[in-house]
Design an enzyme around this catalytic site. Structure first.
Site, PDB file in Angstrom:
ATOM      1  N   HIS A   1     -13.422  11.628  15.720  1.00 28.48           N
ATOM      2  CA  HIS A   1     -12.626  11.393  14.602  1.00 28.48           C
ATOM      3  C   HIS A   1     -13.246  12.489  13.353  1.00 28.48           C
ATOM      4  O   HIS A   1     -14.211  12.861  13.593  1.00 28.48           O
ATOM      5  CB  HIS A   1     -12.512   9.913  14.165  1.00 28.48           C
ATOM      6  N   HIS A   2     -12.493  12.369  12.263  1.00 30.16           N
ATOM      7  CA  HIS A   2     -12.706  13.372  11.320  1.00 30.16           C
ATOM      8  C   HIS A   2     -14.022  12.821  10.415  1.00 30.16           C
ATOM      9  O   HIS A   2     -14.531  11.657  10.970  1.00 30.16           O
ATOM     10  CB  HIS A   2     -11.626  13.226   9.864  1.00 30.16           C
TER      11      HIS A   2
ATOM     12  N   LYS B   1     -14.665   9.466   8.491  1.00 33.18           N
ATOM     13  CA  LYS B   1     -14.478   8.160   9.052  1.00 33.18           C
ATOM     14  C   LYS B   1     -15.783   7.296   8.800  1.00 33.18           C
ATOM     15  O   LYS B   1     -16.860   7.870   9.344  1.00 33.18           O
ATOM     16  CB  LYS B   1     -14.158   8.045  10.422  1.00 33.18           C
TER      17      LYS B   1
ATOM     18  N   GLY C   1       0.792  -1.039  -0.042  1.00 33.25           N
ATOM     19  CA  GLY C   1      -0.101  -0.082  -0.047  1.00 33.25           C
ATOM     20  C   GLY C   1       0.939   1.312   0.063  1.00 33.25           C
ATOM     21  O   GLY C   1       0.678   2.188   0.421  1.00 33.25           O
TER      22      GLY C   1
ATOM     23  N   THR D   1      -7.105  -1.665   8.690  1.00 33.58           N
ATOM     24  CA  THR D   1      -8.403  -2.072   9.635  1.00 33.58           C
ATOM     25  C   THR D   1      -9.739  -2.516   8.906  1.00 33.58           C
ATOM     26  O   THR D   1      -9.505  -2.650   7.472  1.00 33.58           O
ATOM     27  CB  THR D   1      -8.675  -0.615  10.344  1.00 33.58           C
TER      28      THR D   1
ATOM     29  N   SER E   1      -2.475  -4.978  15.611  1.00 32.46           N
ATOM     30  CA  SER E   1      -2.807  -4.127  16.600  1.00 32.46           C
ATOM     31  C   SER E   1      -4.025  -3.127  16.096  1.00 32.46           C
ATOM     32  O   SER E   1      -3.987  -2.455  14.924  1.00 32.46           O
ATOM     33  CB  SER E   1      -1.765  -3.266  17.110  1.00 32.46           C
TER      34      SER E   1
ATOM     35  N   MET F   1      -0.793   6.603   4.129  1.00 31.51           N
ATOM     36  CA  MET F   1       0.052   6.096   5.125  1.00 31.51           C
ATOM     37  C   MET F   1       1.257   5.503   4.559  1.00 31.51           C
ATOM     38  O   MET F   1       2.177   5.630   5.257  1.00 31.51           O
ATOM     39  CB  MET F   1      -0.667   4.998   6.110  1.00 31.51           C
TER      40      MET F   1
END
Length: 252
Positions: A143-144, A147, A8, A87, A109, A13
């Protein structure tokens, strides 16, 4: 020098981690995997994971959930440890992660931040003291506005850490609008806020009689998750098969 494959690599990220690794003398990215090969990262990028034959010590994964199935097969076949940061995995995929960890080192995690994972440990100590003293437990996460899931995986992980310390005696309450009654002592309330560009805020509130103790974590950029992923990759390289957590990274 730890050799990593960035799965990715051209996502947000992936680019954050690419930059972090450039500044880290202990790790290098030898190849990237992404459906879009649309930029020069300074390392080869493959749109097909099976075309990547570079020798590597670890794979860092920040991709879409749908790409996880092939990644797990690839990591097991090549015997390359995997740091899974993606996620939204399905129950079936989580089972596949567990199966893969029997054959190769896998670290997964709910949150890659070192600070959040330290908070998970602190909360267990706090819960053992405050809950028996009659403190109610509430979690508020923010959160933004982009999401799509609620509550966040991190909020659930925080609740799980507290509940584990209390012998799983508590239930989770996500919405009180339909119940006209007082809160149950043995519940953990979890509330979600969505707005603006909030990266990630989590408050764990222990509310007692005439006093409140609040544990908070604020993420001001997604770089905190990238830093944790890089630290996890350096930890996982060379480890035997098994299912590892960020807590293992913190404890060394």
């Amino acid at each position: 020098m730890v050799r990593a494959i960035m799965h990715g690599c051209n996502g947000h990220m992936g680019q954050v981690i690419t930059q972090l690794v450039r500044e880290d003398d202990g790790i290098e990215i030898v190849a990237g995997i992404d459906l879009a090969d649309n930029r020069d990262n300074g390392y080869p990028v493959y749109t097909d994971i099976w075309a990547c034959r570079e020798e590597a010590d670890v794979i860092i994964d920040f991709a879409a959930a749908k790409a996880t199935d092939e990644l797990l097969k690839y990591g097991v076949e090549r015997q390359i440890p995997m740091v899974l940061c993606t996620t939204g995995l399905s129950p079936e995929q989580l089972e596949a992660v567990e199966a893969a960890s029997q054959k190769v080192a896998v670290l997964k995690s709910a949150n890659m931040s070192v600070g959040v994972n330290m908070l998970l440990k602190i909360l267990q100590d706090a819960a053992k003291v405050l809950a028996p003293a009659g403190f109610d437990i509430e979690i508020v996460e923010k959160h933004h506005n982009q999401k799509v899931d609620a509550p966040s995986g991190t909020a659930l992980a925080l609740a799980d850490a507290v509940n584990e310390a209390l012998d799983d005696a508590y239930t989770y309450k996500y919405d009180r609008s339909q119940d006209r009654k007082k809160r149950d002592r043995y519940e953990i309330g979890i509330s979600a806020v969505r707005g603006g560009t909030i990266v990630g805020d989590h408050d764990v509130i222990f509310a007692g009689t005439d006093e409140v103790v609040t544990f908070s974590h604020r993420a001001y950029s997604k770089a905190v998750f990238g830093k944790g992923a890089v630290q996890a990759a350096k930890f996982l390289a060379g480890k035997p098969a098994g299912h590892y957590q960020m807590s293992d990274v913190i404890e060394g």
